[in-house]
Every structure is written in structure tokens, then in C-alpha cells.
Scaffold this motif. Structure first.
Motif, PDB file in Angstrom:
ATOM      1  N   LEU A 161       0.828  -1.213   0.000  1.00 35.98           N
ATOM      2  CA  LEU A 161       0.000   0.000   0.000  1.00 35.98           C
ATOM      3  C   LEU A 161       0.861   1.262   0.000  1.00 35.98           C
ATOM      4  CD1 LEU A 161      -2.757  -1.207   2.480  1.00 35.98           C
ATOM      5  CD2 LEU A 161      -2.961  -0.967  -0.009  1.00 35.98           C
ATOM      6  N   LYS A 162       1.973   1.225   0.712  1.00 35.42           N
ATOM      7  CA  LYS A 162       2.869   2.386   0.711  1.00 35.42           C
ATOM      8  C   LYS A 162       3.494   2.601  -0.671  1.00 35.42           C
ATOM      9  CE  LYS A 162       4.974   3.670   4.436  1.00 35.42           C
ATOM     10  NZ  LYS A 162       5.787   3.799   5.630  1.00 35.42           N
ATOM     11  N   THR A 163       3.724   1.512  -1.410  1.00 37.51           N
ATOM     12  CA  THR A 163       4.209   1.631  -2.786  1.00 37.51           C
ATOM     13  C   THR A 163       3.161   2.319  -3.651  1.00 37.51           C
ATOM     14  OG1 THR A 163       5.607  -0.321  -2.553  1.00 37.51           O
ATOM     15  CG2 THR A 163       5.057   0.354  -4.794  1.00 37.51           C
ATOM     16  N   LEU A 164       1.889   1.926  -3.475  1.00 38.99           N
ATOM     17  CA  LEU A 164       0.816   2.607  -4.210  1.00 38.99           C
ATOM     18  C   LEU A 164       0.802   4.095  -3.851  1.00 38.99           C
ATOM     19  CD1 LEU A 164      -2.195   0.095  -3.964  1.00 38.99           C
ATOM     20  CD2 LEU A 164      -0.499   0.314  -5.797  1.00 38.99           C
ATOM     21  N   GLU A 165       1.013   4.381  -2.571  1.00 39.58           N
ATOM     22  CA  GLU A 165       1.021   5.770  -2.110  1.00 39.58           C
ATOM     23  C   GLU A 165       2.159   6.564  -2.756  1.00 39.58           C
ATOM     24  OE1 GLU A 165       0.154   7.756   2.146  1.00 39.58           O
ATOM     25  OE2 GLU A 165       1.826   6.345   2.149  1.00 39.58           O
ATOM     26  N   VAL A 166       3.354   6.000  -2.753  1.00 40.25           N
ATOM     27  CA  VAL A 166       4.517   6.664  -3.350  1.00 40.25           C
ATOM     28  C   VAL A 166       4.291   6.916  -4.837  1.00 40.25           C
ATOM     29  CG1 VAL A 166       6.949   6.277  -3.992  1.00 40.25           C
ATOM     30  CG2 VAL A 166       6.190   5.856  -1.660  1.00 40.25           C
ATOM     31  N   ASN A 167       3.578   6.007  -5.492  1.00 40.48           N
ATOM     32  CA  ASN A 167       3.294   6.158  -6.920  1.00 40.48           C
ATOM     33  C   ASN A 167       2.079   7.031  -7.205  1.00 40.48           C
ATOM     34  OD1 ASN A 167       5.473   4.602  -7.881  1.00 40.48           O
ATOM     35  ND2 ASN A 167       4.390   2.726  -7.412  1.00 40.48           N
ATOM     36  N   GLY A 168       1.548   7.676  -6.166  1.00 39.81           N
ATOM     37  CA  GLY A 168       0.451   8.618  -6.344  1.00 39.81           C
ATOM     38  C   GLY A 168      -0.911   7.979  -6.583  1.00 39.81           C
ATOM     39  N   LEU A 169      -1.039   6.695  -6.293  1.00 42.32           N
ATOM     40  CA  LEU A 169      -2.299   5.997  -6.561  1.00 42.32           C
ATOM     41  C   LEU A 169      -3.280   6.047  -5.390  1.00 42.32           C
ATOM     42  CD1 LEU A 169      -0.836   2.882  -8.384  1.00 42.32           C
ATOM     43  CD2 LEU A 169      -1.871   4.906  -9.406  1.00 42.32           C
ATOM     44  N   GLY A 170      -2.796   6.336  -4.194  1.00 42.31           N
ATOM     45  CA  GLY A 170      -3.691   6.368  -3.047  1.00 42.31           C
ATOM     46  C   GLY A 170      -2.966   6.822  -1.791  1.00 42.31           C
TER      47      GLY A 170
END
Length: 145
Positions: A121-130
Motif C-alpha cells: 500500500l505504501k508503494t501505491l502511495e509513493v506512486n500517487g495511486l492512493g
């Protein structure tokens, strides 16, 4: 200045249970690969709107992430406990629950798996997805559909 309290620091606590992972963009056929887990596990269609992704599978507990507009019609990743028979037949899915509640359940069984899911989830966050939202689950009139 106080250090920032991050989601993995709250994992396993009661206060983490209402945390939701909100999406900045809606998943669709053209961008669903951006939501892949470990690079190769891609969410699949649940219905004409929602997507699902198996994130923790064991003999007695299976958890899927559900990507859907289920927080007052805003896109989020919630969790559903799933019953699987014959290694691949989904025979039942629970109502969705907040992301934090699902992660806490995994944490009770396998803390390392829960940390891996936080990292996803933190990877999604870093990629601007959530992003993690600790307040939305506390708001009155929040509908988790």
C-alpha cells in the motif's frame, strides 16, 4: 518536533482498525497493472465496477483487497474474508471492512505478511495511486458498501 506515526507503527492497534486506504484514481482496464502486487499479481474483475486481489491465503483464513467506490462513492481498498474450496473456487465473500481491520486480522496470524501488505500500500502511495486515511472511518454517515 514529534516523529511522524506511520501506518506500520499502528498495525495491530485498535486505533488502526478504521484506517482506510483511499485511491486517488479509479482502477480500470488501462491502468490496472499499476496496482499489481509484487509485480505480477494483478487485480481481477469482481463485477462491472469493482476489482479484487487475493492478498493473504492460508488453510483457515483468506483475505482479499477489494477496490471499489465504497466509501461514500469514493474509491478505496477495503478487505473481504473469502471462503475458498478446491484450491480456487470462491464460495463466499464477507461484507467489506476497513483496510486497517483486515490488516490487523492478518497481523494476528502473520505479522510479516501484514508488514508486506503495508509495504504494498505504501508503494501505491509513493506512486500517487492512493493514501492512508485515518479519519474517514471515524466520520459520521460514512457508508462502507
Amino acid at each position: 518536533m514529534k516523529p511522524k506515526i506511520t501506518p506500520e507503527m499502528k498495525l495491530g492497534t485498535k486505533e488502526f482498525e478504521n484506517t482506510m486506504f483511499m485511491l486517488n484514481i479509479a482502477p480500470h482496464e488501462e491502468n490496472i497493472n499499476r496496482f499489481a502486487l509484487q509485480g505480477n499479481l494483478i487485480p481481477e474483475r469482481l463485477d462491472e465496477v469493482a476489482w479484487f486481489l487475493p492478498v493473504y491465503l492460508s488453510t483457515d483464513f483468506n483475505l482479499f483487497f477489494v477496490f471499489a467506490p465504497n466509501i461514500n462513492n469514493r474509491w478505496a481498498i477495503s478487505c473481504s474474508q473469502v471462503h475458498i474450496e478446491n484450491n480456487n473456487q470462491i464460495t463466499a465473500m464477507s461484507e467489506t471492512v476497513p483496510t486497517g481491520l483486515g490488516l490487523n486480522a492478518v497481523n494476528e496470524l502473520s505479522p510479516s505478511s501484514a508488514i508486506e501488505l503495508i509495504a504494498y500500500l505504501k508503494t501505491l502511495e509513493v506512486n500517487g495511486l492512493g493514501y492512508f486515511d485515518e479519519e474517514i472511518g471515524k466520520e459520521e454517515n460514512v457508508r462502507l458498501q
